[in-house]
Scaffold this active site. Structure first.
Site, short mmCIF file in Angstrom:
data_model
loop_
_atom_site.label_atom_id
_atom_site.label_comp_id
_atom_site.label_asym_id
_atom_site.label_seq_id
_atom_site.Cartn_x
_atom_site.Cartn_y
_atom_site.Cartn_z
N THR A 17 0.83 -1.21 0.00
CA THR A 17 0.00 0.00 0.00
C THR A 17 0.86 1.25 0.00
OG1 THR A 17 -1.84 -1.11 1.06
CG2 THR A 17 -1.73 1.25 1.38
N THR A 96 1.52 -4.28 4.29
CA THR A 96 1.30 -4.59 5.70
C THR A 96 0.79 -6.02 5.92
OG1 THR A 96 -0.97 -3.73 5.60
CG2 THR A 96 0.76 -2.19 6.30
N ASP A 97 0.15 -6.60 4.88
CA ASP A 97 -0.58 -7.86 5.13
C ASP A 97 0.30 -9.01 5.59
OD1 ASP A 97 -2.99 -6.69 4.53
OD2 ASP A 97 -3.10 -7.44 2.48
#
Ligand code: ASP
Length: 321
Positions: A17, A96-97
């Protein structure tokens, strides 16, 4: 802590992101991750202009789709840069995942003596108020000041690779270190430490054989994750065991209830799988705490690792068989 690293800092981009772009600036969720080049992310932060940085695009992926090939490319590039005496630290921009898994992997296979700082964003680069530029600026400040080891910098906090987990779907401070707490916070580019830095982290010193095998692997040994819950049965274990694949099941990590407890019907199926040579490791689905070892545990416990990190730890262990 003042800036102490003298050499160059390498910034490696992998997507996420932080490099995401939406059609409209007001859209913080309907964007495509991994669109903006890491060189552009760096040049968008004016404060980085006077710092000796080298920038390299290793991948451009949404980290939900993280693959062994991208991990291998990243581990290889981080390892090569760390061996260069002119490089003092490496910063990695990442989604971030699966950030916590990549942090754990880098720590486990590289055990770096220099700082390796992962950073990210919860809002795309195109947002009205993106969080990526501040996180990147903080990450470079940490890379200049920190001791060795892999850490994650997000929303002004620094987390150790072993403890960090993504705990929120939307908030900018999406990461947490559970009971351990963050290592430090970053305030105006200065570090305020809360506990000892993981210079000699758990897991021992770098294992050259593990690194070689990881980099050479065509696939990782297959380890799947199951969750114990009310009304569970052994159906998923049986399905995994029966599955015909060229990557046979080698291990199962169970996210147990509470202190590693498992529904009786699921536990019976896991017992049968273990008898057939599948390694079973039990963690907890609780957000906080670890499985406290006790004589009644039927399977190995995850040594405080979350289920996703325990999965990776077991796969790496099986790689060494
Ligand atoms: N799906 C994105 C990724 O992990 C989420 C993010 O970066 O926040 O790449």
């Amino acid at each position: 802590m003042n800036a102490k690293q003298a050499g160059r800092i390498v910034v490696l981009g992998t997507g996420g992101t932080i490099a995401g772009r939406a059609q409209q600036a007001g859209d913080n969720v309907g964007y495509v991750a991994g669109q903006v080049r890491v060189a552009d992310l760096v040049s968008a932060v004016p404060g980085l202009a006077g710092i000796a940085l080298e920038v390299e695009q290793v991948a451009q992926v949404d980290s939900k789709d993280m693959s062994l090939a991208v991990w291998q490319a990243l581990v290889r590039r981080v390892s090569i840069h760390l061996q260069n005496p002119e490089v003092s630290a490496v910063v990695v921009t990442h989604g971030t995942d699966t950030l916590e898994e990549t942090a754990f992997l880098l720590q486990r296979v590289l055990q770096p003596a220099k700082p390796v700082v992962l950073t990210c964003a919860m809002r795309p680069a195109s947002a009205l108020v993106p969080d990526g530029p501040q996180n990147l600026s903080d990450a470079v400040a940490v890379a200049q000041r920190a001791g060795g080891g892999v850490v994650v910098v997000c929303a002004g906090q620094v987390h150790g690779a072993w403890d960090v987990a993504k705990v929120h779907t939307y908030r900018l401070d999406a990461f947490d270190s559970g009971d351990a707490g963050p290592l430090a916070c970053v305030e105006e580019s200065e570090l305020r430490s809360f506990r000892p830095w993981p210079v000699t982290p758990p897991g021992g010193t770098q294992d050259a054989e593990l690194l070689d095998r990881f980099l050479a692997a065509e696939t990782l040994p297959r380890v799947d994750i199951l969750t114990s819950h009310a009304d569970a049965d052994g159906g998923l274990v049986e399905a995994l065991m029966a599955r015909k694949t060229d990557r046979p099941l080698r291990g199962i990590v169970v996210a147990g209830t509470g202190n590693g407890t498992i529904h009786g019907a699921l536990a019976s199926a896991l017992d049968a799988a273990q008898v057939q040579g599948v390694r079973v490791v039990v963690g907890t689905r609780c957000a906080r705490g670890r499985v406290v070892p006790h004589a009644g545990l039927a399977f190995a416990d995850s040594a405080g690792l979350s289920p996703v990190k325990a999965r990776l730890a077991l796969a790496l262990e099986l790689l060494m068989d």
